[in-house]
Design an enzyme around this catalytic site. Structure first.
Site, short mmCIF file in Angstrom:
data_model
loop_
_atom_site.label_atom_id
_atom_site.label_comp_id
_atom_site.label_asym_id
_atom_site.label_seq_id
_atom_site.Cartn_x
_atom_site.Cartn_y
_atom_site.Cartn_z
N GLU A 66 0.83 -1.21 0.00
CA GLU A 66 0.00 0.00 0.00
C GLU A 66 0.86 1.25 0.00
OE1 GLU A 66 -4.00 2.04 1.48
OE2 GLU A 66 -3.65 -0.08 1.81
N GLY A 86 -6.64 5.30 -0.95
CA GLY A 86 -6.88 3.88 -1.16
C GLY A 86 -8.34 3.51 -1.08
#
Length: 145
Positions: A66, A86
């Site tokens: 991430e 995200g």
């Protein structure tokens, strides 16, 4: 391949230092290289990133994925106007890593006006696949970030 980065050059040391006081810094993520359409970072496999069995923690792999994917997404937009956030991430853990570093390489699958999709390969220092991840990012106006 055409360069995907909003700025002509990327400051890898600045990217590493910019996240030194939050999750990426805590687990030791360092940005190490980039090309026209990829970004690379590494993370140590140590007491901060291992699970009780002495293997790289799957959650640490997801933190690395991430971090590099969302950083890559942010570097493709005008950050004075847009933020990338995200939406979804998945990860398949292929083989364990027990020491040294794991190296993540992020490449975009799609860079759209409102959504980006990134693939992240995490390999050990021998080049063996440890984890593969896919990250979906939303591109939003900075006043909504």
């Amino acid at each position: 391949m055409t360069k995907i980065w909003f700025d002509d050059t990327l400051d890898l040391e600045g990217l590493t230092q910019g996240s030194s006081d939050c999750m990426p810094g805590y687990v030791g993520i360092e940005f190490t290289a980039y090309g026209d359409d990829w970004l690379q970072a590494r993370m140590p496999v140590n007491e901060r990133t291992k699970q009780p069995y002495g293997r790289l923690h799957g959650g640490a792999s997801v933190v690395l994925a991430e971090t590099i994917g969302s950083t890559g997404a942010a570097l493709t937009v005008d950050r004075s106007k847009f933020a990338t956030v995200g939406m979804e991430i998945n990860a398949n853990h292929i083989r364990p890593a027990k020491d040294g570093y794991v190296i993540a390489t992020a490449r975009p699958e799609s860079i759209g006006r409102t959504t980006q999709i990134w693939s992240i390969r995490i390999e050990d220092e021998a080049g063996k696949l440890v984890c593969i991840s896919r990250l979906t990012m939303a591109v939003i106006p900075t006043d909504r970030a």
